[in-house]
Design a protein around this motif. Structure first.
Motif, PDB file in Angstrom:
ATOM      1  N   ASP A  60       0.782  -1.257  -0.025  1.00 24.58           N
ATOM      2  CA  ASP A  60      -0.041   0.130   0.018  1.00 24.58           C
ATOM      3  C   ASP A  60       1.086   1.211   0.032  1.00 24.58           C
ATOM      4  O   ASP A  60       0.599   2.153  -0.646  1.00 24.58           O
ATOM      5  CB  ASP A  60      -0.950   0.166   1.293  1.00 24.58           C
ATOM      6  CG  ASP A  60      -2.039  -0.924   0.937  1.00 24.58           C
ATOM      7  OD1 ASP A  60      -2.503  -1.110  -0.186  1.00 24.58           O
ATOM      8  OD2 ASP A  60      -2.697  -0.954   2.045  1.00 24.58           O
ATOM      9  N   PHE A  61       1.761   1.066   0.727  1.00 27.85           N
ATOM     10  CA  PHE A  61       2.828   2.435   0.966  1.00 27.85           C
ATOM     11  C   PHE A  61       3.535   2.653  -0.559  1.00 27.85           C
ATOM     12  O   PHE A  61       3.415   3.737  -0.886  1.00 27.85           O
ATOM     13  CB  PHE A  61       4.082   2.156   1.854  1.00 27.85           C
ATOM     14  CG  PHE A  61       4.843   2.962   2.214  1.00 27.85           C
ATOM     15  CD1 PHE A  61       4.489   4.597   2.347  1.00 27.85           C
ATOM     16  CD2 PHE A  61       6.084   3.185   1.769  1.00 27.85           C
ATOM     17  CE1 PHE A  61       5.619   5.429   2.415  1.00 27.85           C
ATOM     18  CE2 PHE A  61       7.061   4.066   2.045  1.00 27.85           C
ATOM     19  CZ  PHE A  61       6.605   5.173   2.290  1.00 27.85           C
ATOM     20  N   ALA A  62       3.854   1.603  -1.042  1.00 27.77           N
ATOM     21  CA  ALA A  62       4.652   1.666  -2.332  1.00 27.77           C
ATOM     22  C   ALA A  62       3.522   2.179  -3.237  1.00 27.77           C
ATOM     23  O   ALA A  62       3.814   2.823  -4.445  1.00 27.77           O
ATOM     24  CB  ALA A  62       5.066   0.231  -2.820  1.00 27.77           C
ATOM     25  N   THR A  63       2.379   1.726  -3.311  1.00 26.42           N
ATOM     26  CA  THR A  63       1.308   2.205  -4.246  1.00 26.42           C
ATOM     27  C   THR A  63       0.922   3.787  -4.029  1.00 26.42           C
ATOM     28  O   THR A  63       0.959   4.294  -4.919  1.00 26.42           O
ATOM     29  CB  THR A  63       0.135   1.361  -3.946  1.00 26.42           C
ATOM     30  OG1 THR A  63       0.086  -0.021  -4.324  1.00 26.42           O
ATOM     31  CG2 THR A  63      -1.305   2.078  -4.809  1.00 26.42           C
ATOM     32  N   PHE A  70       2.582   9.336 -10.788  1.00 23.72           N
ATOM     33  CA  PHE A  70       1.918   9.385 -11.820  1.00 23.72           C
ATOM     34  C   PHE A  70       0.770  10.461 -12.176  1.00 23.72           C
ATOM     35  O   PHE A  70       0.642  10.902 -13.074  1.00 23.72           O
ATOM     36  CB  PHE A  70       1.292   7.861 -12.186  1.00 23.72           C
ATOM     37  CG  PHE A  70       2.324   7.096 -12.769  1.00 23.72           C
ATOM     38  CD1 PHE A  70       2.397   6.684 -13.933  1.00 23.72           C
ATOM     39  CD2 PHE A  70       3.322   6.429 -11.846  1.00 23.72           C
ATOM     40  CE1 PHE A  70       3.450   5.768 -14.385  1.00 23.72           C
ATOM     41  CE2 PHE A  70       4.357   5.610 -12.339  1.00 23.72           C
ATOM     42  CZ  PHE A  70       4.269   5.262 -13.441  1.00 23.72           C
ATOM     43  N   VAL A  71       0.065  10.630 -10.810  1.00 17.17           N
ATOM     44  CA  VAL A  71      -0.971  11.835 -11.016  1.00 17.17           C
ATOM     45  C   VAL A  71      -0.189  13.254 -11.369  1.00 17.17           C
ATOM     46  O   VAL A  71      -0.835  13.827 -12.128  1.00 17.17           O
ATOM     47  CB  VAL A  71      -1.701  11.916  -9.735  1.00 17.17           C
ATOM     48  CG1 VAL A  71      -2.539  13.343  -9.628  1.00 17.17           C
ATOM     49  CG2 VAL A  71      -2.634  10.683  -9.611  1.00 17.17           C
ATOM     50  N   ARG A  72       1.025  13.397 -10.879  1.00  8.08           N
ATOM     51  CA  ARG A  72       1.836  14.556 -11.290  1.00  8.08           C
ATOM     52  C   ARG A  72       2.185  14.659 -12.739  1.00  8.08           C
ATOM     53  O   ARG A  72       1.871  15.570 -13.448  1.00  8.08           O
ATOM     54  CB  ARG A  72       2.931  14.805 -10.471  1.00  8.08           C
ATOM     55  CG  ARG A  72       3.775  15.890 -10.809  1.00  8.08           C
ATOM     56  CD  ARG A  72       4.906  16.170  -9.918  1.00  8.08           C
ATOM     57  NE  ARG A  72       4.718  16.152  -8.578  1.00  8.08           N
ATOM     58  CZ  ARG A  72       4.331  17.422  -8.036  1.00  8.08           C
ATOM     59  NH1 ARG A  72       4.525  18.486  -8.676  1.00  8.08           N
ATOM     60  NH2 ARG A  72       4.238  17.449  -6.471  1.00  8.08           N
ATOM     61  N   LEU A  73       2.334  13.493 -13.394  1.00  8.59           N
ATOM     62  CA  LEU A  73       2.681  13.355 -14.632  1.00  8.59           C
ATOM     63  C   LEU A  73       1.456  13.542 -15.528  1.00  8.59           C
ATOM     64  O   LEU A  73       1.250  14.373 -16.605  1.00  8.59           O
ATOM     65  CB  LEU A  73       3.176  12.248 -15.088  1.00  8.59           C
ATOM     66  CG  LEU A  73       4.637  11.821 -14.784  1.00  8.59           C
ATOM     67  CD1 LEU A  73       5.344  10.407 -14.964  1.00  8.59           C
ATOM     68  CD2 LEU A  73       5.772  12.793 -15.454  1.00  8.59           C
ATOM     69  N   SER A  74       0.133  12.924 -14.988  1.00  7.08           N
ATOM     70  CA  SER A  74      -0.959  12.908 -15.871  1.00  7.08           C
ATOM     71  C   SER A  74      -1.685  14.384 -15.709  1.00  7.08           C
ATOM     72  O   SER A  74      -2.627  14.525 -16.715  1.00  7.08           O
ATOM     73  CB  SER A  74      -1.964  11.857 -15.270  1.00  7.08           C
ATOM     74  OG  SER A  74      -2.430  12.300 -14.099  1.00  7.08           O
ATOM     75  N   SER A  75      -1.431  15.360 -14.704  1.00  8.34           N
ATOM     76  CA  SER A  75      -1.703  16.352 -14.888  1.00  8.34           C
ATOM     77  C   SER A  75      -1.214  17.463 -15.819  1.00  8.34           C
ATOM     78  O   SER A  75      -1.659  18.655 -15.889  1.00  8.34           O
ATOM     79  CB  SER A  75      -1.629  16.908 -13.245  1.00  8.34           C
ATOM     80  OG  SER A  75      -2.392  16.437 -12.241  1.00  8.34           O
ATOM     81  N   ARG A  76      -0.184  17.041 -16.354  1.00  5.91           N
ATOM     82  CA  ARG A  76       0.481  17.998 -17.400  1.00  5.91           C
ATOM     83  C   ARG A  76      -0.544  18.177 -18.522  1.00  5.91           C
ATOM     84  O   ARG A  76      -1.223  17.491 -18.696  1.00  5.91           O
ATOM     85  CB  ARG A  76       1.695  17.560 -17.897  1.00  5.91           C
ATOM     86  CG  ARG A  76       2.837  17.256 -16.918  1.00  5.91           C
ATOM     87  CD  ARG A  76       3.821  16.381 -17.250  1.00  5.91           C
ATOM     88  NE  ARG A  76       4.479  16.834 -18.553  1.00  5.91           N
ATOM     89  CZ  ARG A  76       5.488  15.994 -19.181  1.00  5.91           C
ATOM     90  NH1 ARG A  76       5.702  14.783 -18.531  1.00  5.91           N
ATOM     91  NH2 ARG A  76       5.941  16.349 -20.309  1.00  5.91           N
ATOM     92  N   PRO A  77      -0.414  19.461 -19.041  1.00 11.74           N
ATOM     93  CA  PRO A  77      -1.668  19.816 -20.169  1.00 11.74           C
ATOM     94  C   PRO A  77      -0.944  19.023 -21.462  1.00 11.74           C
ATOM     95  O   PRO A  77       0.165  18.644 -21.588  1.00 11.74           O
ATOM     96  CB  PRO A  77      -1.199  21.371 -20.235  1.00 11.74           C
ATOM     97  CG  PRO A  77       0.126  21.700 -19.571  1.00 11.74           C
ATOM     98  CD  PRO A  77       0.142  20.614 -18.532  1.00 11.74           C
ATOM     99  N   THR A  91      -3.768   5.594 -15.806  1.00 11.05           N
ATOM    100  CA  THR A  91      -4.215   4.285 -16.320  1.00 11.05           C
ATOM    101  C   THR A  91      -2.859   3.168 -16.043  1.00 11.05           C
ATOM    102  O   THR A  91      -2.820   2.072 -15.582  1.00 11.05           O
ATOM    103  CB  THR A  91      -4.266   4.111 -17.604  1.00 11.05           C
ATOM    104  OG1 THR A  91      -5.427   5.134 -18.123  1.00 11.05           O
ATOM    105  CG2 THR A  91      -4.902   2.529 -18.148  1.00 11.05           C
ATOM    106  N   ILE A  92      -1.645   3.911 -16.390  1.00  6.89           N
ATOM    107  CA  ILE A  92      -0.244   3.197 -16.133  1.00  6.89           C
ATOM    108  C   ILE A  92      -0.105   2.688 -14.594  1.00  6.89           C
ATOM    109  O   ILE A  92       0.325   1.859 -14.052  1.00  6.89           O
ATOM    110  CB  ILE A  92       0.948   3.873 -16.917  1.00  6.89           C
ATOM    111  CG1 ILE A  92       0.668   3.793 -18.299  1.00  6.89           C
ATOM    112  CG2 ILE A  92       2.239   2.922 -16.316  1.00  6.89           C
ATOM    113  CD1 ILE A  92       1.893   4.691 -18.767  1.00  6.89           C
ATOM    114  N   ALA A  93      -0.416   3.684 -13.893  1.00  7.17           N
ATOM    115  CA  ALA A  93      -0.396   3.748 -12.498  1.00  7.17           C
ATOM    116  C   ALA A  93      -1.257   2.608 -11.992  1.00  7.17           C
ATOM    117  O   ALA A  93      -0.944   1.864 -11.115  1.00  7.17           O
ATOM    118  CB  ALA A  93      -0.819   4.795 -11.657  1.00  7.17           C
TER     119      ALA A  93
END
Length: 313
Positions: A60-63, A70-77, A91-93
């Motif tokens: 869970d901690f690793a998750t 990955f959310v930081r990456l997906s938030s890029r415009p 999705t990759i996450a």
């Protein structure tokens, strides 16, 4: 006559990212605390089931770390290299989380089977201590609480990765229920029933395995460009048909891009309409879909002509 509506490229709001980070950070803190307590209780309390639960908490901690990255990456415009944005990073996450759960499930099951085989051949198993039972109960309560608040935020911000993480919390709560029953049974029933602790560890592995399959099925559907659910497709079409001039919809295509959706369709409108009027109607339909499914929905509408008299023949 053809016209294509503009594609929405509005980036996700920073508020969404903040809410995801906040609830994920909370989960990380709780997971670290549970991780330390469970490993300590598993060792001092002599419980294989508790050790399995501790490994689950570690996953869970690793998750949590994966989701944050990955959310930081997906938030890029959207940019010139990624016209539809970076939503697939979520999705990759989800895929990484699912695969991690799968490996953990197999490892726990293997260890549990080894202990049961040893017990079957007469090897005496040490009974777990009461401290392991207390920690198991605490884990059930805390993880269920984390599931509920994470699921609520995931629904509010429409984040597949965060929802995956919420269900990871729930799977940990379920595994702790099995752990509680196994440890409690081994303690209360006494000699000869110590094997219940190992059985509980296998129950944990089965729950983890099922959770992993669910996450991987969802993620693979997005990566393989699976269409949106049938009820959503029908709703989108019904919005388009609210325009009385729309006779037919064809070449209808949908897919998910992380938390966003992409929709393409061809609309048949009267060939007597001016280009400006046809565009206006397509634009109105696009905004109606945005109103229901969000401004981050990518919509492409192509208009094709038809004649009312042709339809009557």
């Amino acid at each position: 006559m053809e016209t294509t509506t503009a594609v929405n490229t509005a980036p996700p709001s920073s508020e969404r990212a903040k809410r995801i980070y906040k609830v994920t950070l909370l989960g990380s803190i709780v997971n670290v605390m549970l991780l330390i307590v469970k490993f300590t209780a598993g060792i001092t309390g002599n419980s294989a089931a508790m050790m399995a639960d501790a490994i689950h908490s570690f996953s869970d901690f690793a998750t949590d770390l994966v989701v944050i990255a990955f959310v930081r990456l997906s938030s890029r415009p959207a940019d010139t290299d990624h016209n539809y944005g970076h939503g697939k990073y979520e999705t990759i996450a989800s895929s990484i989380i699912g695969m991690g759960l799968l490996f953990v499930a197999f490892g726990i099951a293997y260890d549990g089977v080894e202990k049961i085989v040893a017990w079957y051949h007469g090897e005496k198993q040490a009974a777990p201590h009461i401290i392991a039972l207390v920690v198991a109960v605490v884990s059930v309560v805390s993880k269920e609480w984390l599931f509920r608040i994470t699921k609520n935020v995931a629904k509010a911000v429409d984040s597949p990765a965060l929802e995956s993480n919420a269900w990871h919390h729930r799977s940990d709560a379920f595994s702790s229920v099995g752990t509680t029953l196994g440890i409690g049974g081994a303690i209360l029933l006494g000699n000869g029933w110590e094997v219940l602790d190992a059985i509980a560890a296998i129950v944990v592995s089965v729950l983890l395995f099922l959770s992993a399959l669910r996450l991987l099925r969802h993620a693979s559907g997005e990566l393989l460009e699976e269409s949106l659910p049938k009820e959503i497709i029908e709703r989108i079409k019904s919005i388009a048909y609210e325009d009385p001039m729309v006779k037919e919809i064809h070449n209808f295509k949908t897919r998910r891009i992380g938390r966003a959706s992409a929709i393409e369709m061809h609309l048949c409108l009267p060939g007597t309409l001016t280009l400006e009027e046809a565009y206006r109607r397509a634009h109105t339909i696009k905004h109606a879909i945005w109103k229901e499914f969000g401004r981050e929905t990518y919509i492409i509408i192509q208009v094709e002509p038809y004649r009312f008299e042709d339809n009557a023949l």
